[in-house]
Scaffold this active site. Sequence first.
Site, PDB file in Angstrom:
ATOM      1  N   CYS A   1     -24.583  21.335  -0.917  1.00  0.00           N
ATOM      2  CA  CYS A   1     -25.744  20.888  -1.852  1.00  0.00           C
ATOM      3  C   CYS A   1     -26.494  19.834  -1.022  1.00  0.00           C
ATOM      4  O   CYS A   1     -26.564  19.846   0.157  1.00  0.00           O
ATOM      5  CB  CYS A   1     -25.128  20.347  -3.150  1.00  0.00           C
TER       6      CYS A   1
ATOM      7  N   ASN B   1     -23.625  16.160  -0.910  1.00  0.00           N
ATOM      8  CA  ASN B   1     -22.378  16.351  -0.602  1.00  0.00           C
ATOM      9  C   ASN B   1     -21.445  15.376  -1.450  1.00  0.00           C
ATOM     10  O   ASN B   1     -20.463  14.852  -1.081  1.00  0.00           O
ATOM     11  CB  ASN B   1     -21.912  16.531   0.746  1.00  0.00           C
TER      12      ASN B   1
ATOM     13  N   CYS C   1     -21.571  15.391  -5.291  1.00  0.00           N
ATOM     14  CA  CYS C   1     -21.432  16.138  -6.543  1.00  0.00           C
ATOM     15  C   CYS C   1     -21.078  17.696  -6.696  1.00  0.00           C
ATOM     16  O   CYS C   1     -19.963  17.913  -6.732  1.00  0.00           O
ATOM     17  CB  CYS C   1     -22.720  15.762  -7.158  1.00  0.00           C
ATOM     18  N   ARG C   2     -22.086  18.586  -6.434  1.00  0.00           N
ATOM     19  CA  ARG C   2     -21.880  19.785  -6.704  1.00  0.00           C
ATOM     20  C   ARG C   2     -20.968  20.510  -5.573  1.00  0.00           C
ATOM     21  O   ARG C   2     -20.092  21.265  -5.872  1.00  0.00           O
ATOM     22  CB  ARG C   2     -23.279  20.604  -6.690  1.00  0.00           C
ATOM     23  N   SER C   3     -21.402  20.326  -4.165  1.00  0.00           N
ATOM     24  CA  SER C   3     -20.618  21.128  -3.159  1.00  0.00           C
ATOM     25  C   SER C   3     -19.012  20.700  -3.106  1.00  0.00           C
ATOM     26  O   SER C   3     -18.244  21.272  -3.008  1.00  0.00           O
ATOM     27  CB  SER C   3     -21.271  20.988  -1.879  1.00  0.00           C
TER      28      SER C   3
ATOM     29  N   ASP D   1     -28.708  19.752 -10.118  1.00  0.00           N
ATOM     30  CA  ASP D   1     -27.969  18.482  -9.874  1.00  0.00           C
ATOM     31  C   ASP D   1     -27.793  17.532 -10.835  1.00  0.00           C
ATOM     32  O   ASP D   1     -28.745  17.035 -11.681  1.00  0.00           O
ATOM     33  CB  ASP D   1     -29.029  17.967  -8.831  1.00  0.00           C
TER      34      ASP D   1
END
Length: 191
Positions: free
Chosen positions: A33, A36, A38-40, A159
């Site tokens: 993401c 690095n 939140c999402r990934s 995001d």
Amino acid sequence: MVHAPKKHGVSADGTIAKTSTASSRPISVLFVCLGNICRSPMAEAVFRSITASDQRLGQIDSCGTGAYHEGHSPDPRTMSTLQDNGIVDYEHSARKIQVADFDTFDYILAMDNENAHDLMRLKTRVIKNKHAGLNKDKLSAKVMLFGDFGGKKGEQVADPYYGERNGFADAYEQMVRFSNGFVAQVLDAPK
């Protein structure tokens, strides 16, 4: 339950570790993401949880296309969402994508179109130029949207960083669906 993850793909000195030969090595996956946090890392933690005992997988990691949060732990809302769903011992330190990642990982899975585009541009530069002694003819990482494994081609993960807590819950649901899709489409697919 997910056990404390090892730093897959990163050796003790912080360099990217090489995998074994193509014929014998397990599949390696990198989630990406922007920052690095939140999402990934959520994708990495969920994927690890779902595939914990799968011997067909090797290195699993996550990173960002930017270095905004390098060295930081995941966002507290990411961690609380994971904990709410039984993933209680995940640890991660944010890092930025490295040129060697295109040689180390089989799948580099972006959370949205912008990050996928940035990754493809970087991979093109890596292939055109000699970087870090990599064999540009063997750079076989497949750069794709993680959402392509969720049943809706081109699905992106919004995001949640600037939004409310429910954005993290929505992202978690996507990560579970995408991870299960990856297992079905890549690992369990007939050869």
